[in-house]
Design a protein around this motif. Structure first.
Motif, PDB file in Angstrom:
ATOM      1  N   THR A 207     -15.920   6.317  -2.821  1.00  0.00           N
ATOM      2  CA  THR A 207     -15.839   4.898  -2.481  1.00  0.00           C
ATOM      3  C   THR A 207     -16.251   4.049  -3.675  1.00  0.00           C
ATOM      4  O   THR A 207     -15.600   3.042  -3.991  1.00  0.00           O
ATOM      5  CB  THR A 207     -16.729   4.595  -1.259  1.00  0.00           C
TER       6      THR A 207
ATOM      7  N   ARG B  12      -9.363   4.959  -2.635  1.00  0.00           N
ATOM      8  CA  ARG B  12     -10.342   5.743  -1.868  1.00  0.00           C
ATOM      9  C   ARG B  12      -9.644   6.863  -1.097  1.00  0.00           C
ATOM     10  O   ARG B  12     -10.077   8.014  -1.119  1.00  0.00           O
ATOM     11  CB  ARG B  12     -11.111   4.821  -0.925  1.00  0.00           C
ATOM     12  N   ALA B  13      -8.527   6.546  -0.462  1.00  0.00           N
ATOM     13  CA  ALA B  13      -7.767   7.557   0.285  1.00  0.00           C
ATOM     14  C   ALA B  13      -7.211   8.623  -0.655  1.00  0.00           C
ATOM     15  O   ALA B  13      -7.252   9.817  -0.338  1.00  0.00           O
ATOM     16  CB  ALA B  13      -6.638   6.892   1.068  1.00  0.00           C
TER      17      ALA B  13
ATOM     18  N   ASP C 227      -8.957  -5.364  -2.485  1.00  0.00           N
ATOM     19  CA  ASP C 227      -9.360  -4.560  -1.330  1.00  0.00           C
ATOM     20  C   ASP C 227      -8.302  -3.523  -0.973  1.00  0.00           C
ATOM     21  O   ASP C 227      -8.627  -2.375  -0.667  1.00  0.00           O
ATOM     22  CB  ASP C 227      -9.637  -5.458  -0.114  1.00  0.00           C
ATOM     23  N   ALA C 228      -7.037  -3.923  -1.014  1.00  0.00           N
ATOM     24  CA  ALA C 228      -5.951  -2.992  -0.684  1.00  0.00           C
ATOM     25  C   ALA C 228      -5.893  -1.842  -1.688  1.00  0.00           C
ATOM     26  O   ALA C 228      -5.749  -0.678  -1.308  1.00  0.00           O
ATOM     27  CB  ALA C 228      -4.614  -3.727  -0.641  1.00  0.00           C
TER      28      ALA C 228
ATOM     29  N   GLN D  33     -12.380  11.338   5.276  1.00  0.00           N
ATOM     30  CA  GLN D  33     -13.459  10.397   5.035  1.00  0.00           C
ATOM     31  C   GLN D  33     -13.864  10.499   3.568  1.00  0.00           C
ATOM     32  O   GLN D  33     -14.186  11.577   3.091  1.00  0.00           O
ATOM     33  CB  GLN D  33     -14.666  10.715   5.934  1.00  0.00           C
TER      34      GLN D  33
ATOM     35  N   GLU E  66       1.042   4.101  -2.984  1.00  0.00           N
ATOM     36  CA  GLU E  66       0.885   5.535  -2.703  1.00  0.00           C
ATOM     37  C   GLU E  66       2.120   6.325  -3.133  1.00  0.00           C
ATOM     38  O   GLU E  66       1.998   7.384  -3.756  1.00  0.00           O
ATOM     39  CB  GLU E  66       0.616   5.767  -1.213  1.00  0.00           C
TER      40      GLU E  66
ATOM     41  N   ILE F 105       0.846  -1.200   0.000  1.00  0.00           N
ATOM     42  CA  ILE F 105       0.000   0.000   0.000  1.00  0.00           C
ATOM     43  C   ILE F 105       0.880   1.249   0.000  1.00  0.00           C
ATOM     44  O   ILE F 105       0.639   2.189  -0.759  1.00  0.00           O
ATOM     45  CB  ILE F 105      -0.977  -0.014   1.192  1.00  0.00           C
TER      46      ILE F 105
ATOM     47  N   ALA G 182      -8.380  -0.786  -3.558  1.00  0.00           N
ATOM     48  CA  ALA G 182      -9.582   0.024  -3.372  1.00  0.00           C
ATOM     49  C   ALA G 182      -9.413   0.993  -2.197  1.00  0.00           C
ATOM     50  O   ALA G 182      -9.777   2.168  -2.293  1.00  0.00           O
ATOM     51  CB  ALA G 182     -10.809  -0.869  -3.160  1.00  0.00           C
ATOM     52  N   ARG G 183      -8.825   0.520  -1.095  1.00  0.00           N
ATOM     53  CA  ARG G 183      -8.581   1.406   0.066  1.00  0.00           C
ATOM     54  C   ARG G 183      -7.621   2.531  -0.303  1.00  0.00           C
ATOM     55  O   ARG G 183      -7.837   3.693   0.048  1.00  0.00           O
ATOM     56  CB  ARG G 183      -8.025   0.602   1.243  1.00  0.00           C
ATOM     57  N   ALA G 184      -6.540   2.170  -1.003  1.00  0.00           N
ATOM     58  CA  ALA G 184      -5.552   3.182  -1.399  1.00  0.00           C
ATOM     59  C   ALA G 184      -6.170   4.196  -2.362  1.00  0.00           C
ATOM     60  O   ALA G 184      -5.957   5.402  -2.228  1.00  0.00           O
ATOM     61  CB  ALA G 184      -4.333   2.512  -2.031  1.00  0.00           C
TER      62      ALA G 184
ATOM     63  N   ARG H   3      -8.307  12.156   9.922  1.00  0.00           N
ATOM     64  CA  ARG H   3      -8.414  11.218   8.809  1.00  0.00           C
ATOM     65  C   ARG H   3      -9.486  11.700   7.858  1.00  0.00           C
ATOM     66  O   ARG H   3     -10.571  12.088   8.273  1.00  0.00           O
ATOM     67  CB  ARG H   3      -8.780   9.826   9.310  1.00  0.00           C
TER      68      ARG H   3
END
Length: 153
Positions: free
Chosen positions: A113, A137-138, A130-131, A107, A65, A61, A133-135, A105
């Motif tokens: 999302t 999203r952030a 999933d990883a 949101q 980034e 991750i 998608a999280r990265a 943080r």
């Protein structure tokens, strides 16, 4: 007739040090160039023969980034090397210094999302999907916050 200055000698000697000398110089200035948070999670490991700086990151991750920010980070480093981020050992920074500011943080919105999920959807491996998608999203939330901050001035 005057001879070379001390700085000229040091520069000339660096030519013969090879990658070890280059990595030593980069590591010495790394925390100042990238900031505390990145330095806790990524560290210069070696210089390839073509001059690429290989940077170890705590996990994929962080690699994702920082790859997105490679151009920005490279410009802060001497010689603006090409960067390659790979998972690997990172020096232990010790306990995190207490912050005077509360942790903040971002949101992600529902739309951000959804967009992140769509970007990651083609990835077959569920954990990697999933990883990513999280990265994503952030990153989307961070980009939107930056745009909103630019409008407020």
């Amino acid at each position: 007739m005057s001879g070379p200055t001390g700085d000229e000698w040091k520069e000339e000697l660096r030519r013969f040090e090879g990658p070890e000398g280059a990595i030593r110089d980069l590591a010495a200035g790394w925390p100042e160039a990238v900031g505390t948070e990145i330095a806790r999670n990524a560290w210069p490991a070696r210089v390839k023969g073509d001059g690429t700086l290989v940077v170890h990151v705590r996990d994929s991750i962080w690699g994702f980034e920082l790859t997105q920010r490679a151009g920005e980070i490279s410009q802060r480093l001497p010689g603006s090397p090409r960067l390659e981020f790979v998972p690997g050992p990172v020096p232990d920074a010790g306990p995190e210094a207490p912050s005077a500011e509360p942790e903040y943080r971002l949101q992600a919105t529902l739309e951000q999302t959804r967009e992140a999920a769509e970007l990651a959807a083609p990835i077959e491996d569920a954990a990697l999907r999933d990883a990513v998608a999280r990265a994503a999203r952030a990153s989307l939330a961070r980009a939107a916050e930056g745009t909103a901050a630019d409008r407020s001035f």
